[in-house]
Design a protein around this motif. Structure first.
Motif, PDB file in Angstrom:
ATOM      1  N   THR A 114      -3.472  -4.413   9.133  1.00 56.21           N
ATOM      2  CA  THR A 114      -3.128  -5.106   7.894  1.00 56.21           C
ATOM      3  C   THR A 114      -1.977  -6.082   8.145  1.00 56.21           C
ATOM      4  O   THR A 114      -0.963  -5.694   8.726  1.00 56.21           O
ATOM      5  CB  THR A 114      -2.720  -4.086   6.811  1.00 56.21           C
ATOM      6  N   PRO A 115      -2.099  -7.345   7.713  1.00 51.56           N
ATOM      7  CA  PRO A 115      -1.002  -8.303   7.898  1.00 51.56           C
ATOM      8  C   PRO A 115       0.299  -7.778   7.284  1.00 51.56           C
ATOM      9  O   PRO A 115       0.319  -7.324   6.145  1.00 51.56           O
ATOM     10  CB  PRO A 115      -1.499  -9.544   7.142  1.00 51.56           C
ATOM     11  N   ALA A 119       1.277  -1.632   2.617  1.00 52.48           N
ATOM     12  CA  ALA A 119       0.438  -0.723   1.839  1.00 52.48           C
ATOM     13  C   ALA A 119       0.717  -0.921   0.356  1.00 52.48           C
ATOM     14  O   ALA A 119       1.853  -1.198  -0.051  1.00 52.48           O
ATOM     15  CB  ALA A 119       0.715   0.727   2.229  1.00 52.48           C
ATOM     16  N   LEU A 120      -0.324  -0.777  -0.452  1.00 50.29           N
ATOM     17  CA  LEU A 120      -0.174  -0.816  -1.905  1.00 50.29           C
ATOM     18  C   LEU A 120      -0.641   0.520  -2.468  1.00 50.29           C
ATOM     19  O   LEU A 120      -1.790   0.921  -2.272  1.00 50.29           O
ATOM     20  CB  LEU A 120      -0.992  -1.955  -2.507  1.00 50.29           C
ATOM     21  N   VAL A 121       0.257   1.198  -3.173  1.00 46.67           N
ATOM     22  CA  VAL A 121      -0.055   2.472  -3.810  1.00 46.67           C
ATOM     23  C   VAL A 121      -0.256   2.221  -5.300  1.00 46.67           C
ATOM     24  O   VAL A 121       0.622   1.671  -5.966  1.00 46.67           O
ATOM     25  CB  VAL A 121       1.074   3.496  -3.599  1.00 46.67           C
ATOM     26  N   PHE A 122      -1.411   2.639  -5.831  1.00 50.08           N
ATOM     27  CA  PHE A 122      -1.699   2.481  -7.249  1.00 50.08           C
ATOM     28  C   PHE A 122      -1.656   3.833  -7.930  1.00 50.08           C
ATOM     29  O   PHE A 122      -2.251   4.808  -7.450  1.00 50.08           O
ATOM     30  CB  PHE A 122      -3.080   1.847  -7.443  1.00 50.08           C
ATOM     31  N   ALA A 186       6.777   6.028   3.981  1.00 44.12           N
ATOM     32  CA  ALA A 186       8.013   5.292   4.276  1.00 44.12           C
ATOM     33  C   ALA A 186       8.606   5.668   5.627  1.00 44.12           C
ATOM     34  O   ALA A 186       9.372   4.890   6.209  1.00 44.12           O
ATOM     35  CB  ALA A 186       9.035   5.543   3.173  1.00 44.12           C
ATOM     36  N   LYS A 187       8.256   6.841   6.158  1.00 45.54           N
ATOM     37  CA  LYS A 187       8.764   7.264   7.460  1.00 45.54           C
ATOM     38  C   LYS A 187       7.761   7.050   8.588  1.00 45.54           C
ATOM     39  O   LYS A 187       8.071   7.303   9.755  1.00 45.54           O
ATOM     40  CB  LYS A 187       9.177   8.737   7.395  1.00 45.54           C
ATOM     41  N   GLY A 192       4.960  -1.283   7.666  1.00 47.70           N
ATOM     42  CA  GLY A 192       5.982  -2.316   7.537  1.00 47.70           C
ATOM     43  C   GLY A 192       6.696  -2.236   6.206  1.00 47.70           C
ATOM     44  O   GLY A 192       7.922  -2.206   6.136  1.00 47.70           O
ATOM     45  N   GLU A 193       5.929  -2.220   5.123  1.00 48.22           N
ATOM     46  CA  GLU A 193       6.524  -2.118   3.798  1.00 48.22           C
ATOM     47  C   GLU A 193       5.516  -1.539   2.821  1.00 48.22           C
ATOM     48  O   GLU A 193       4.310  -1.550   3.061  1.00 48.22           O
ATOM     49  CB  GLU A 193       7.023  -3.476   3.303  1.00 48.22           C
TER      50      GLU A 193
END
Length: 409
Positions: A114-115, A119-122, A186-187, A192-193
């Protein structure tokens, strides 16, 4: 009775919408996501129901979305009968239960490709069955074009109008699981973010999980960069209290509000007439001062119309302008309001293009739909409004005899 009348549109969907089907239709799009949940496993076709489980479960799901031109951006097209038709309906092509180790492997394989390793958490809201949450998140990922690894956190909602109290208690039940999920991500050195998008009652789960993380670690873990709160069904006093406990530095928070949100109007009555965060007027006091004090970017979507959202409660996803603007910001890997431009300006630009394309007074209802409080957009907003105003005046004059634009629009 009022609540049932407002939200009854969720009924009547056939069970089994997540039963995988073969998709050989040209032009369909695929959204592949990993699911983490504390819903109870089900023997039915949808794998999970609305009851609570003591241990988390995981799944991989691939959703097929009809070809461009067969649906409007912002819409979730449910099958009228089972199995659904990939040419016209949202369907699943894969639905597999995973162990925790398998879910971690899926996530790490995907995040590396993934660029920006973003990650996106919904986190969905009240009255959401498992299939509701899956199809809505797939729609958001597809329509936003966000280059992210999609992670759906789905908590135990019974998907019933009469289960508001059960759903509300489920938010407390689920906060530990969401905190553990976010902490793991996050760990993870491959990440990346992380961005979080929460809707309605899902904001309660999200804010409580972040609060616990901040208390446990002295701050929210630094890879969690952006938190988007859409139509929060959260008491304003509780909101301020939680924000005060999140520590510093903290992620960039963006809040989407709409004063015409009918679902939150009902919730306000249920909760003793205390304003819900997602329905306040951010230009009025004390809200303006409090949002500035906590450095919350606020985007007011009151004047934005989303045809598929009769309750005005899901504009963040149902409005093409908003969901595409969110995707644009995530694609650029920057905060919703960075040093160059805010998400509000993206929405203004998209709605400006739409109005000029339509070229009639009827289309000008969405010409300048947002009042944006973030500092970076404010600097550019005036010139956009002046330019749009000239276009509105010219077009309205030529169309006045044929179309009447309602006052206030």
């Amino acid at each position: 009775m009022l609540l049932a009348g407002l939200v009854a549109g969720c009924g009547g969907r056939p069970p089994g919408a997540l039963i995988p089907v073969a998709d050989t239709v040209p032009g369909t799009a695929r959204v592949n996501m990993v699911v983490a949940t504390v819903r109870e496993r089900s023997d039915g076709p949808d794998i999970f129901n609305g009851e609570r489980a003591r241990t988390p479960s995981y799944a991989e799901i691939e959703v097929s979305i009809p070809p461009d031109g067969a649906r409007a951006v912002g819409d979730v097209q449910w099958p009228r009968s089972i199995p659904g038709n990939p040419a016209t309906d949202f369907v699943t092509t894969r639905l597999d239960a995973l162990t925790q180790d398998q879910a971690i492997k899926w996530f790490n394989d995907r995040i590396r490709r993934t660029p920006g390793r973003q990650a996106l958490v919904f986190v969905h809201g009240y009255n959401q069955r498992f299939d509701d949450a899956v199809f809505r998140f797939a729609q958001i990922i597809h329509d936003s074009r966000a280059p992210v690894t999609p992670v759906l956190f789905t908590w135990p909602s019974r998907g019933s109008l009469l289960a508001y109290g059960y759903d509300r208690e489920s938010t407390s039940f689920s906060r530990d699981a969401l905190e553990r999920l976010l902490t793991f991500m996050a760990k993870d050195p491959n990440v990346g973010e992380i961005s979080i998008l929460a809707h309605s009652m899902g904001n309660v789960v999200t804010l409580e999980a972040l609060r616990q993380m901040a208390i446990r670690n002295g701050r929210i873990l630094p890879k969690i960069k952006y938190v988007m709160l859409a139509a929060p069904d959260v008491d304003v006093d509780v909101f301020y209290t939680v924000l005060a406990e999140l520590g510093q530095p903290r992620p960039a928070f963006t809040l989407f509000v709409s004063q015409d949100d009918k679902a939150l109007a009902v919730s306000r009555r249920v909760w003793g007439d205390v304003p819900r965060v997602g329905q306040v007027d951010p230009e009025q006091e004390p809200f303006r001062t409090e949002f500035e004090r906590f450095n919350i970017n606020v985007i007011d979507l009151t004047k934005l119309r989303a045809d598929s959202d009769a309750l005005n409660h899901g504009k963040f996803a149902a409005s093409p302008q908003v969901v595409q603007a969110i995707g644009a910001r995530l694609a650029e890997g920057q905060a919703m309001t960075d040093s160059r431009v805010g998400v509000g300006e993206h929405i203004i630009k998209l709605t400006s293009d739409a109005a000029s394309t339509v070229g009639t007074a009827a289309g000008l209802v969405i010409a300048a739909p947002v009042a944006v409080l973030d500092e970076n957009t404010r600097e550019h907003y005036g010139e956009h409004v002046r330019q749009l105003g000239n276009s509105v005046q010219d077009t309205a004059e030529s169309s006045r005899s044929a179309v009447t634009v309602p006052p206030g629009r």
